[in-house]
Design a protein around this motif. Structure first.
Motif, PDB file in Angstrom:
ATOM      1  N   PRO A  92       0.859  -1.331  -0.065  1.00 57.27           N
ATOM      2  CA  PRO A  92       0.098  -0.095  -0.010  1.00 57.27           C
ATOM      3  C   PRO A  92       0.902   1.100  -0.019  1.00 57.27           C
ATOM      4  O   PRO A  92       0.353   2.327  -0.519  1.00 57.27           O
ATOM      5  N   LYS A  93       2.204   0.959   0.574  1.00 55.11           N
ATOM      6  CA  LYS A  93       3.081   2.300   0.514  1.00 55.11           C
ATOM      7  C   LYS A  93       4.441   1.821   0.479  1.00 55.11           C
ATOM      8  O   LYS A  93       4.773   0.782   0.808  1.00 55.11           O
ATOM      9  N   ARG A 119       3.991   7.344  -7.130  1.00 58.97           N
ATOM     10  CA  ARG A 119       2.774   6.556  -7.266  1.00 58.97           C
ATOM     11  C   ARG A 119       2.063   6.586  -5.937  1.00 58.97           C
ATOM     12  O   ARG A 119       0.845   6.826  -6.106  1.00 58.97           O
ATOM     13  N   ASP A 120       2.650   6.678  -4.799  1.00 57.54           N
ATOM     14  CA  ASP A 120       2.048   6.817  -3.488  1.00 57.54           C
ATOM     15  C   ASP A 120       1.387   8.199  -3.401  1.00 57.54           C
ATOM     16  O   ASP A 120       0.273   8.323  -2.822  1.00 57.54           O
ATOM     17  N   LEU A 122       0.544  10.290  -5.675  1.00 58.43           N
ATOM     18  CA  LEU A 122      -0.739  10.163  -6.865  1.00 58.43           C
ATOM     19  C   LEU A 122      -1.964   9.398  -6.151  1.00 58.43           C
ATOM     20  O   LEU A 122      -3.152   9.808  -6.131  1.00 58.43           O
ATOM     21  N   ARG A 123      -1.524   8.369  -5.631  1.00 59.82           N
ATOM     22  CA  ARG A 123      -2.608   7.420  -4.775  1.00 59.82           C
ATOM     23  C   ARG A 123      -3.569   8.190  -3.572  1.00 59.82           C
ATOM     24  O   ARG A 123      -4.444   8.289  -3.576  1.00 59.82           O
ATOM     25  N   GLU A 124      -2.416   8.959  -3.148  1.00 58.65           N
ATOM     26  CA  GLU A 124      -3.120   9.701  -1.748  1.00 58.65           C
ATOM     27  C   GLU A 124      -4.045  11.025  -2.373  1.00 58.65           C
ATOM     28  O   GLU A 124      -5.116  11.149  -1.628  1.00 58.65           O
ATOM     29  N   ASP A 125      -3.445  11.528  -3.495  1.00 56.19           N
ATOM     30  CA  ASP A 125      -4.477  12.524  -4.005  1.00 56.19           C
ATOM     31  C   ASP A 125      -5.602  12.076  -4.515  1.00 56.19           C
ATOM     32  O   ASP A 125      -6.602  12.510  -4.359  1.00 56.19           O
ATOM     33  N   VAL A 126      -5.655  10.895  -5.464  1.00 52.97           N
ATOM     34  CA  VAL A 126      -6.876  10.235  -5.843  1.00 52.97           C
ATOM     35  C   VAL A 126      -7.564   9.962  -4.393  1.00 52.97           C
ATOM     36  O   VAL A 126      -8.877   9.864  -4.372  1.00 52.97           O
ATOM     37  N   ALA A 127      -6.969   9.116  -3.485  1.00 53.04           N
ATOM     38  CA  ALA A 127      -7.928   8.841  -2.345  1.00 53.04           C
ATOM     39  C   ALA A 127      -8.713  10.184  -1.609  1.00 53.04           C
ATOM     40  O   ALA A 127      -9.777   9.879  -1.228  1.00 53.04           O
TER      41      ALA A 127
END
Length: 721
Positions: A92-93, A119-120, A122-127
């Motif tokens: 996940p991270k 990527r992390d 970007l994931r946090e931004d999407v989340a």
């Protein structure tokens, strides 16, 4: 680390090539020599052939060492980098890779880590955007969770396969009371997300209720439901109301049924009380009918004017006896009815501070007197009927105000052994013991309101005591109530119901999409299966030589989610001494297992907990051996499918040097808590299994059969116990 087959093959090829090269060189030189020279060479070299052989072996060894260093540096390092990159993809991270290899592969590892870090981000931004967009959905979910938590009725939601999707805290506690062994591991074997409701109810009974609802829907009923009463394996009588969960189509119209809601009431006590009341009423009716018939016959005879005096007295005696008999029956029925009223009072687990606050508000509202609280200990939990208790304290305060004009009161609560003492304190005139006894035995009245219950009834219902005391030095007096404390387990359960963060725990609506459960497990996708991840702590490492289990811990994974709140943890009495050398490892002493149930009592509860799931363990052969050795004693055969995270780690990461649980957890950046406790190790193993799943799927291992076959091909599958 095991030697790579390619490395061994390379050494063999180099060895044969060097021998062939040496033989060819000697042959060419030999062919250029004359016969006398050839004889001289043979005579010189013949005795020295062993030395030549040793030199060849030394050279081959040097070549092998150099090749091994080059192989590990330039061949294995990229393979390890691939495995570490796969971990980054599944994690996940991103965590630092700590790659050991060439300068080029280290630089590549740094670049890969930077990409994973991006990527992390970007994931946090999407989340964050998803969380913002789904805020309204979350609000609705919290409202549902709050409603479910506050309901005093047990509610369970299931899909059409009978798998539990949602349940509230009341249902969890009620299922514990329905357990055949509620004291083992908290009675955890019946309820749980993804568990089958048919562990409690017969399948035919639920199917009949669903069929009844379908018929009502076909007739156009707006709110179809069905009810039934059933007996559980623990002998409890349950009243169940079923309502359908219906899908909604695009137009917003309710479509086919996707599941059902069960509302449960344990009516065992109510049924028994109703039966007692029926018996009382029947006894009163039949007895009164006989008495009335005798009285009527006596009255008819007394109406004759010429009846003799002896006969008249005899019939009058009959009337008196029958009237007395009827009076006794009515009095007895009244007493039993009052006992039934007192027995119906619910005793609940409450914070003592809440009881005092409720009493303070009630006395101040009725008596218009100030009430202060002393020693408000927030750690004291009581098992009380709060309404009747506050009613009794309010009644005593009102009598003090009416008869002695007391101006203010104090309430005090303190623990006293296995009980709590609650004091109603005042300053001023004290009354006599006779007055106290009359107040205690009188029915409680509050103005125009009255109740047949007395203060003594309230005290007896709580199994407590109550008395009056004076403190002459302080010119104070008080009524003291001794009340039962809630047990440690009851406090824990009550706390779990009160905690806000426990509200949304027990649901997984994704299970509405579950399909038929009849397909063979081996051909099921790993992502569709439910898993029981478990671990054992034992007296030693030799199950076949008498070592025994001293603790079992397990957690469940349903729909890819670890359900920590549905765990199984139980100490076991091994029936033998725990070796002192093993205690520092697991921390379990002889005193801790003293009085705990034997393994023959624990395994049936664990078997029920793991029913319809795949067992997962780290080095599972060790744990399964202990379970298999108990088959004769328990009659239970653990024929569940078994997966081993040790073997599957070797499948996913064949180039890693260690597959110990700590090493795997470090690779996956998993925090290890409670190592060498059964439940702690089960939690870590579960986290490892969740990380392994996507890596296996990326390798094309998607079904249970494929996972088991891949595990059996590994080097570590040869481990036996």
């Amino acid at each position: 680390m095991r030697l790579d087959r390619r490395f061994i093959l390379a050494i063999v090829v180099i060895g044969f090539a060097s021998v062939a090269w040496l033989a060819l060189t000697i042959g060419l030189v030999y062919s250029t020599l004359e016969s006398s020279q050839r004889e001289g060479v043979v005579s010189q070299l013949g005795p020295r052939l062993p030395l030549i052989g040793l030199t060849w072996l030394a050279g081959l060894f040097a070549i092998a060492a150099t090749l091994r260093w080059l192989f590990r540096r330039y061949a294995t390092a990229p393979a390890r980098l691939v495995e570490q990159t796969q971990v980054l993809l599944a994690a996940p991270k991103a965590a630092p890779m700590n790659h050991q290899g060439t300068k080029e592969t280290k630089a590549l590892a740094d670049v890969i880590f930077q990409l994973a870090s991006q990527r992390d981000v970007l994931r946090e931004d999407v989340a964050a955007q998803i969380a913002q967009a789904s805020q309204s959905v979350q609000t609705e979910k919290n409202r549902l969770a709050a409603l479910m938590a506050e309901l005093t009725q047990s509610v369970v939601v299931c899909n059409l396969d009978g798998r539990i999707i949602l349940y509230n805290s009341r249902a969890r506690l009620q299922f514990k009371t329905l357990s055949v062994a509620p004291t083992l591991a908290g009675g955890a074997e019946l309820v749980g997300i993804g568990r089958s409701i048919y562990a409690v109810f017969e399948r035919q009974l639920v199917a009949h209720a669903l069929e009844s609802i379908q018929q009502r829907i076909s007739r156009g009923a707006g709110s179809p439901s069905a009810q039934f009463v059933t007996t559980t394996q623990a002998g409890q009588l349950l009243k169940v109301q079923m309502a359908p969960v219906r899908n909604v189509d695009v137009s917003g119209t309710a479509a086919e049924i996707s599941g059902f809601v069960l509302m449960l009431d344990n009516v065992t006590r109510a049924f028994e009380e109703e039966h007692v009341r029926d018996q009382l009423l029947h006894g009163l009716t039949e007895g009164s009918r006989s008495s009335l018939a005798n009285i009527q016959a006596a009255v008819d005879m007394l109406s004759y004017p010429d009846l003799e005096t002896d006969m008249r007295e005899r019939f009058l005696t009959v009337v008196r006896e029958e009237v007395h008999s009827m009076s006794e029956r009515i009095t007895s029925m009244t007493q039993k009815a009052t006992q039934g009223l007192k027995a119906r009072w619910p005793l609940e687990e409450m914070l003592g501070a809440d009881v005092l606050l409720a009493t303070q508000r009630r006395i101040e509202a009725r008596s218009k007197r100030s009430v202060t609280l002393e020693n408000l200990d927030a750690s004291i939990w009581l098992r009380v009927d709060s309404f009747s208790l506050t009613q009794a304290l309010d009644y005593l305060a009102m009598r003090l105000v009416d008869e002695f004009d007391i101006k203010f009161f104090r309430l005090r609560l303190a623990a006293n052994g296995n009980r709590a003492q609650l004091d109603l304190i005042w300053t001023g005139q004290a009354m006599s013991t006779e007055t106290v006894m009359s107040w205690e035995m009188d029915s409680m009245r509050f103005g125009a309101e009255s109740t047949p219950l007395t203060v003594r009834d309230v005290v007896e219902r709580h199994g407590g005591e109550m008395w009056f005391e004076r403190e002459r030095i302080r010119h104070e007096a008080f009524f003291r109530f001794l009340l039962p404390l809630a047990s440690v387990q009851e406090q824990l359960e009550a706390t779990q119901i009160l905690q806000n963060d426990s509200r949304p725990e027990y649901y997984d609506f994704d299970l509405f999409q579950s399909t038929d459960q009849t397909s063979v497990l081996d051909d099921r996708l790993l992502s569709d299966l439910s898993f029981t991840v478990f671990d054992t702590e034992t007296t030693g490492l030799n199950p076949s030589d008498g070592d025994e289990i001293i603790q079992i811990g397990a957690a469940r994974i349903v729909n890819g989610k670890l359900l920590k709140q549905e765990s199984f943890e139980q100490l076991v009495n091994p029936g033998r001494l725990i070796p002192a050398a093993t205690i520092p490892i697991h921390g379990i002493t002889q005193d801790m297992v003293q009085g705990k149930p034997p393994i023959t009592d624990v395994l049936p509860a664990f078997y029920a907990f793991a029913q319809d799931t795949v067992l997962v363990a780290h080095n599972a052969a060790f744990d399964m051996k202990f379970l298999q050795l108990q088959e004769k004693n328990t009659g239970l055969v653990f024929n569940h499918p078994v997966l081993d995270t040790l073997l599957l780690s070797a499948v996913v990461h064949p180039n890693q040097e260690s597959h110990r649980l700590e090493a795997i957890a470090e690779r996956f950046n998993i925090t290890v808590l409670g190592r060498h406790t059964a439940l702690g190790d089960a939690f870590v193993t579960a986290e490892v299994w969740i990380r392994l799943l996507p890596l296996l799927q990326a390798m094309g291992i998607t079904t249970l059969r494929q996972a088991r076959e891949a595990a059996q091909k590994t080097y570590y599958a040869r481990l036996k116990y």
